[in-house]
Design an enzyme around this catalytic site. Structure first.
Site, mmCIF file in Angstrom:
data_model
loop_
_atom_site.group_PDB
_atom_site.id
_atom_site.type_symbol
_atom_site.label_atom_id
_atom_site.label_comp_id
_atom_site.label_asym_id
_atom_site.label_seq_id
_atom_site.Cartn_x
_atom_site.Cartn_y
_atom_site.Cartn_z
ATOM 1 N N GLU A 60 0.818 -1.218 0.000
ATOM 2 C CA GLU A 60 0.000 0.000 0.000
ATOM 3 C C GLU A 60 0.851 1.267 0.000
ATOM 4 O O GLU A 60 0.463 2.291 -0.557
ATOM 5 C CB GLU A 60 -0.941 0.004 1.203
ATOM 6 C CG GLU A 60 -2.073 -1.016 1.109
ATOM 7 C CD GLU A 60 -1.688 -2.400 1.632
ATOM 8 O OE1 GLU A 60 -0.498 -2.638 1.938
ATOM 9 O OE2 GLU A 60 -2.594 -3.252 1.745
ATOM 10 N N PHE A 122 -11.789 -8.287 13.387
ATOM 11 C CA PHE A 122 -10.645 -8.628 12.533
ATOM 12 C C PHE A 122 -10.343 -7.478 11.563
ATOM 13 O O PHE A 122 -11.230 -6.983 10.880
ATOM 14 C CB PHE A 122 -10.937 -9.917 11.760
ATOM 15 C CG PHE A 122 -9.832 -10.298 10.828
ATOM 16 C CD1 PHE A 122 -8.582 -10.652 11.326
ATOM 17 C CD2 PHE A 122 -10.015 -10.274 9.461
ATOM 18 C CE1 PHE A 122 -7.537 -10.987 10.471
ATOM 19 C CE2 PHE A 122 -8.978 -10.604 8.589
ATOM 20 C CZ PHE A 122 -7.734 -10.963 9.105
#
Lengths: 569, 190
Positions: A60, A122
């Protein structure tokens, strides 16, 4: 599907609304990385492959630097799309970088469903909380009907005024919910107003300019952002004031222009630094008096009045007190001043710059670029590249010695041909940013000049470059050191080289592993041939250039010293 | 020289904005002495009163940076001489069954009893910061159980009408309207 979706009475998913909005807002390229919470949008993206080019980066951070590179040459916001948690936190360095360098970027981050928010689900991270200090604006969308206006506002904010990064966090449920489509341009409208500057202030600034005996223009990034390069040149030519550029202002005026006197700052040119303290007027346009430009503030420009032009009112008086301030985009302010300033000549003042340039040439530049030693100097590599391209290339750099050499020795001739991480000084910026520049459809050769240290922070993006077949030319100036840190250790830490030596892999083999053509340059005589093969090659190319191991970048204003304490050796 | 400054900040009533505002103080390691956020005279617009100790330069630099935040409409920065500030304190004092002390406590604290049980009474005090300080000192002479104060809400002395956009009206470029006005010891970033 896209055709039908444009109809406003049609219901579509939040994910499709995101893409429909992006298309309508003019987005053509997205740098992204899919994952759990952004998957509904990626699923919709499958149907938009003909309208939006999605580039799958390898990390990213590479995505956001690519978006920055894209933004730097197009002036339009670069777009990143990532998943929640690690996807979003991996953007943080790039967001901070974009904030410091006023770079428009819109980051779209997936987020866990609204019902899970706050439950430590999560891949849940408080992305809004994390990015507050490093964004111009951020917003969490938890309902699909917010999508059009939030995205429209995101782009307006990222690109408007002083540009900067915007983060939009979108919960998974908002991507799935179905809503009637609303055009983003109708959902949000921000009128672009011309900045108001008072006639009184413009007259006061013009008076200072007309009375000055030793004026100096400090041209910053704002000149490029506001598209004021032509105006600056006209302004400089009418006033005859010498023009110095900040690091991010590079390329706003051709380095060959007779009024261009060089680069400001810690490793800038001798004249513009030392003569700052003799100037009686600084005309600072689109710059923010960064500490790397001013050195010790108490020793900075003691004889100068200051006309400070900046669109960001928070920059006025932040570091250097302005005598007159014009809170405005540089173009508007310079255009307002233009009719009021008188035609002048400053032969004696210009002569001082020439004298300084001659001294710098004799003591630094000559050896830097004309050295015939077998071991290559990085300065010479840049100089030869400049000659080989005739200054007609986009130079994208990483951070360190090679960056300063690229700033000093490449002859920039066209606006927006310098792309570099200035404010944050982010190692690893160069290769992915170059990728973004290439994807922006840049016609000039795109050359990433990187060090062997920074290259290894984001070299996985070679995968993206290969997959997209981007014609990025990568030049590693390889001294097997973290060169700038090593320089400081040599000069200020009595030569204790503390963890700066790099035992590098074979970069040519690495490139070849990614199916990118690579070549090694070991001695000076091989350089020109390698450069010409690299430049004429149609596609990506990597040059691993062995350079002198222990070169220092001079001139240098040591940290904490004044600009007049600049050292030539 | 450090002295007390008060900001009045008008902004959209948006989530996260409080953190964005306080992060500017964190960044410069300036401690916030008092912070109140509430509705303002305009629907959908929140008003912050923020009190800090700082030098005037830092205070005004933070003021400009506050104004730069998207969704902030205007910022007023005043020093003590330009500031009319008031606080409210609520104090619970144990009575040990002696309800006749209530009127004495009211006099000494310059307070008003608003709830009385056999065990204790709750008093409310409104006044300047120093009046609340002295009420606190006085309350310590009684069996004080809890003392809660609101923090300062403040308004400037000069007649000045802050720029307050109605919420969700995003027509008009906020960056273009940067304008600084100085009236007496007050600075307005509009």
């Amino acid at each position: 599907m896209t055709q039908a979706a444009v109809k406003e009475d049609l219901e579509l998913s939040g994910a499709s609304a995101i893409l429909e909005s992006l298309v309508e807002l003019g987005v053509k390229t997205i740098f992204g990385y899919p994952g759990g919470t952004i998957m509904p949008t990626y699923d919709a993206l499958y149907y938009y492959r003909d309208k939006i080019r999605h580039v799958l980066v390898r990390h990213e951070q590479g995505g956001i630097h690519a978006a920055e590179g894209y933004a730097r040459v197009t002036g339009k916001a670069g777009v990143c799309m990532v998943t929640s948690g690690p996807g979003a936190t991996n953007l943080v360095t790039g967001i901070a970088d974009a904030m410091m360098d006023s770079c428009p970027v819109v980051c779209i981050c997936g987020q866990v469903g609204k019902k899970l928010l706050g439950s430590d689900a999560f891949q849940e991270t408080d992305v809004i909380g994390i990015t507050i200090p490093i964004t111009k604006w951020n917003y969490q969308i938890t309902s699909a009907d917010e999508i059009p206006w939030v995205l429209a506002k995101a782009f307006a904010i990222a690109e408007g005024g002083r540009p900067g990064p915007v983060v939009i966090d979108i919960t998974k449920n908002a991507q799935i919910e179905r809503v009637p489509y609303v055009s983003p341009k109708r959902a949000f409208c921000r009128q672009k107003l011309t900045p108001k500057i008072s006639r009184f202030d413009v007259q006061a600034a013009a008076k200072l300019i007309n009375e000055a005996k030793r004026p100096m223009i400090l041209a910053g990034h704002g000149i490029l952002i506001s598209d004021a390069c032509e105006t600056l040149r006209t302004f400089a030519e009418k006033s005859s004031a010498p023009v110095a550029c900040t690091l991010q202002g590079l390329s706003c005026i051709p380095t060959t222009h007779p009024l261009y006197v060089g680069l400001l700052g810690m490793h800038g040119n001798y004249g513009p630094n030392i003569l700052t303290n003799q100037a009686d007027l600084l005309i600072a346009a689109g710059m923010r008096f960064d500490d790397r430009v001013t050195g010790a503030l108490e020793k900075y420009a003691p004889n100068a009045k200051v006309v400070h032009i900046d669109i960001d009112a928070a920059e006025i008086d932040k570091n250097v007190k302005a005598t007159v301030s014009l809170v405005s985009d540089a173009k508007v302010a310079l255009e307002a001043l233009l009719p009021l300033i008188e035609t002048r000549e400053y032969p004696a003042w210009m002569e001082e710059f020439s004298r300084c340039r001659a001294e710098e040439f004799e003591k630094v530049i000559d050896a830097d670029i004309n050295s015939s030693s077998e071991a290559l100097k990085m300065s010479r590599v840049i100089h030869r590249l400049s000659e080989a391209t005739n200054g007609d290339a986009v130079i994208v750099t990483d951070v360190g010695q090679h960056q300063m050499m690229a700033a000093r020795y490449f002859k920039y001739t066209h606006p927006h041909t310098w792309v570099s991480s200035g404010g944050l000084g982010t190692m690893g910026y160069g290769v992915p940013a170059a990728m973004g520049v290439a994807l922006a459809g840049e016609k000039r050769p795109v050359i990433a000049i990187v060090g062997d240290g920074g290259f290894q922070m984001t070299c996985q993006e070679l995968g993206t470059i290969a997959q997209e077949n981007l014609p990025v030319k990568i030049m590693i100036l390889n001294n097997q050191f973290l060169g700038m840190v090593r320089q400081w250790q040599e000069l200020f830490y009595e030569g204790r080289y503390s963890f700066v030596e790099l035992d590098n892999p074979d970069f040519v083999k690495l490139a070849e592993a990614f199916r990118i053509k690579g070549e090694r340059v070991l001695v000076a005589t091989e350089l020109d041939g390698a450069l010409s093969r690299m430049l004429s090659f149609n596609g990506p190319y990597l040059l691993d250039i062995a350079v002198e191991k222990e070169t220092n970048v001079f001139p240098m204003v040591p940290a904490g010293a004044g600009v007049s304490d600049i050292r030539l050796s | 020289m450090n002295r007390q400054f008060t900001y009045a900040v008008y902004s959209d009533n948006a989530p996260g904005l409080l953190q964005r505002i306080t992060s500017l103080f964190t960044k410069r390691k300036v401690n916030i002495e008092s912070l109140t956020v509430s509705k303002s005279q305009t629907d959908g617009v929140a008003r912050y009163s923020i009190v800090i100790y700082s030098d005037v330069e830092t205070a005004s630099k933070i003021g400009r940076q506050l104004r730069r935040i998207e969704d902030v409409h205007s910022v007023m920065l005043v020093d003590d001489s330009e500031c009319i500030g008031r606080e409210v304190a609520i104090v619970r004092i144990g009575l040990n069954g002696k309800t006749d002390t209530i009127s004495i406590i009211e006099k000494i604290l310059n307070a008003k009893a608003i709830e009385i049980t056999g065990q204790s009474a709750v008093f409310v005090i409104a006044g300047s910061e120093s009046e609340i300080d002295s009420a606190f000192r006085a309350a310590k002479r009684f069996p004080m159980i809890e003392f809660a104060r609101s923090g300062i809400v403040a308004i400037g002395r000069s007649h000045y009408e802050p720029v307050v956009k109605p919420s969700n009206d995003d027509v008009g470029d906020s960056e273009a309207a940067a304008e600084t006005k100085i009236l007496g010891n007050a600075i307005f970033f509009n």
